[in-house]
Design a protein around this motif. Sequence first.
Motif, short mmCIF file in Angstrom:
data_model
loop_
_atom_site.label_atom_id
_atom_site.label_comp_id
_atom_site.label_asym_id
_atom_site.label_seq_id
_atom_site.Cartn_x
_atom_site.Cartn_y
_atom_site.Cartn_z
N CYS A 99 52.42 65.28 90.21
CA CYS A 99 53.09 64.59 91.31
C CYS A 99 52.19 64.60 92.53
O CYS A 99 51.14 65.23 92.54
CB CYS A 99 54.43 65.25 91.64
SG CYS A 99 54.24 66.79 92.55
N TYR A 131 63.70 63.96 94.64
CA TYR A 131 63.77 63.28 93.34
C TYR A 131 65.03 63.65 92.58
O TYR A 131 65.66 62.80 91.95
CB TYR A 131 62.50 63.50 92.53
CG TYR A 131 61.52 62.41 92.84
CD1 TYR A 131 61.75 61.12 92.36
CD2 TYR A 131 60.46 62.61 93.69
CE1 TYR A 131 60.93 60.07 92.71
CE2 TYR A 131 59.63 61.56 94.04
CZ TYR A 131 59.87 60.29 93.54
OH TYR A 131 59.07 59.25 93.89
N CYS A 169 56.66 72.56 97.75
CA CYS A 169 58.11 72.40 97.62
C CYS A 169 58.83 73.74 97.85
O CYS A 169 59.86 73.78 98.53
CB CYS A 169 58.46 71.86 96.23
SG CYS A 169 58.13 70.10 96.09
N ARG A 184 60.73 67.81 95.43
CA ARG A 184 61.52 68.08 94.21
C ARG A 184 63.00 67.73 94.44
O ARG A 184 63.62 67.02 93.64
CB ARG A 184 61.38 69.57 93.85
CG ARG A 184 62.22 70.04 92.70
CD ARG A 184 62.15 71.56 92.58
NE ARG A 184 63.18 72.21 93.38
CZ ARG A 184 64.37 72.57 92.97
NH1 ARG A 184 64.72 72.35 91.70
NH2 ARG A 184 65.24 73.16 93.76
N CYS A 205 62.54 70.21 87.96
CA CYS A 205 61.94 69.12 88.73
C CYS A 205 61.63 67.97 87.76
O CYS A 205 61.01 68.19 86.71
CB CYS A 205 60.65 69.59 89.39
SG CYS A 205 59.79 68.25 90.22
N GLU A 239 59.52 65.58 88.00
CA GLU A 239 58.18 64.99 88.08
C GLU A 239 57.31 65.11 86.82
O GLU A 239 56.77 64.12 86.36
CB GLU A 239 57.44 65.53 89.31
CG GLU A 239 58.07 65.13 90.64
CD GLU A 239 57.99 63.64 90.94
OE1 GLU A 239 58.81 62.91 90.35
OE2 GLU A 239 57.15 63.22 91.72
N CYS A 295 53.26 74.66 92.94
CA CYS A 295 54.42 74.00 93.57
C CYS A 295 54.75 74.60 94.94
O CYS A 295 55.88 74.49 95.41
CB CYS A 295 55.65 74.12 92.68
SG CYS A 295 55.46 73.31 91.08
#
Length: 387
Positions: A30, A100, A85, A97, A12, A14, A82
Amino acid sequence: MVKKLEEYEWICPEPFTNLYTSTAGDYLPCCAIDWNELFKKYGDKIYTTEKHSIRDYFNSSFNKDFKKALKENNKDFFKDICKNCIKSEKAGFRSHRQWYLERFTKDELKHKKEELEKIIHEESTPTFLHSVEALSVGGNTCNLACNMCSEGASSKYNSEAVKLNEIDFMYTKPKNYKNFYDDLDSYKILEFKFTGGEPLLIEDNYKLMQKQSKDTIIRIITNGTVDPSKLIKILKDFKEVIINVSVEGPKDVTNYIRHGSDFNIVLKHYDMMQEVFQRVSFTTTINALNIARIPELLKMRKGHAGSPVTNNFYSVNSIPDDIKEIYLNKLYEEGATDLINYLEHAEYNETDMWKMLRHLKRRDRLRKTNLLDVFPEWKKYYENCNG
Ligand SMILES: C[S@@+](CC[C@H](N)C(=O)[O-])C[C@H]1O[C@@H](n2cnc3c(N)ncnc32)[C@H](O)[C@@H]1O
Ligand code: SF4
């Protein structure tokens, strides 16, 4: 050998090249991170804008451990923080995720893919920021008290919650360490997001916009109640400006749920911005009250049903079966496939429904409003609820 993004099992971008500071002044990886889990597990390692610079944050033990865990797919480290996601991906929805990653692999950030891969490989301080969302700049300053929001995001919601004895403190605007703004200048910023609080009420946000290169993508989420003339003047020559205007449905729905808002004024401001910027659209949450009224809104102007409420009892799980049927019938008439699908998957939670109704009743008394004027279908439940 520098690994390609596609070669990682679960990478990811971020924690590597995103800067997010919360309205309370914490550096977070994030906006999709699970805050409860984050503070429960790693609370003592979270850096603040008052004490730490942006560079300090990227070199903090939390940020470094997180980056390492992502590279090595060490799920024990991130499976809880997380989980938004992870859950979305399991349910077949595109996660934050994935969005991005796609921007780097296919879309507007493609030219930075190799540079990102190098930053990931070296675990180095970023040479650019793909996104900045610095909510610490304005804290929770907001002129509305939307029901599904929170004290951390809105000063108006915060003061109502204090009046109602739900909480006993007011958030104060966080401090940003003395070089925060200069420090931001030293990064190439690809996208600057202004959310909040209400971003158009915050003077420093305008100063930050004025400092950006015209190539920086500017993304704004606003409640649409503030005259946008100043914003238009500053941003009119920027290459890409994306503006989401938050409402919850047509006039009666927006004015009720977004307490303090005036739909007619929001519409006027929407049109002023649309004359200058190409990408202006309405966005709504999807919650237990508005879900069946969203299609009416989307006939008025460009827009989309935005983020479902999942972090409190305004989620669609608070809809009892008889009201769910009414809402589904209405959505079938409108042919709103995505919303039908979303509502069909809701799992009724009676405890949450009563919590939501008590929350509404307390506010109705304080604001001299009445849920049933806008949502009469809730009568039998609302009248049986002791707020
Ligand atoms: C917190 S607001 C800040 C920006 C601005 N004040 C506004 O309302 O657009 C950012 C977005 O989050 C949405 N939002 C508010 N409460 C939410 C919740 N509980 N779950 C998901 N989204 C929420 C708002 O409708 C808005 O689109
Ligand atoms: S306008 Fe935005 S920040 Fe303010 S209360 Fe509503 S959702 Fe929250």
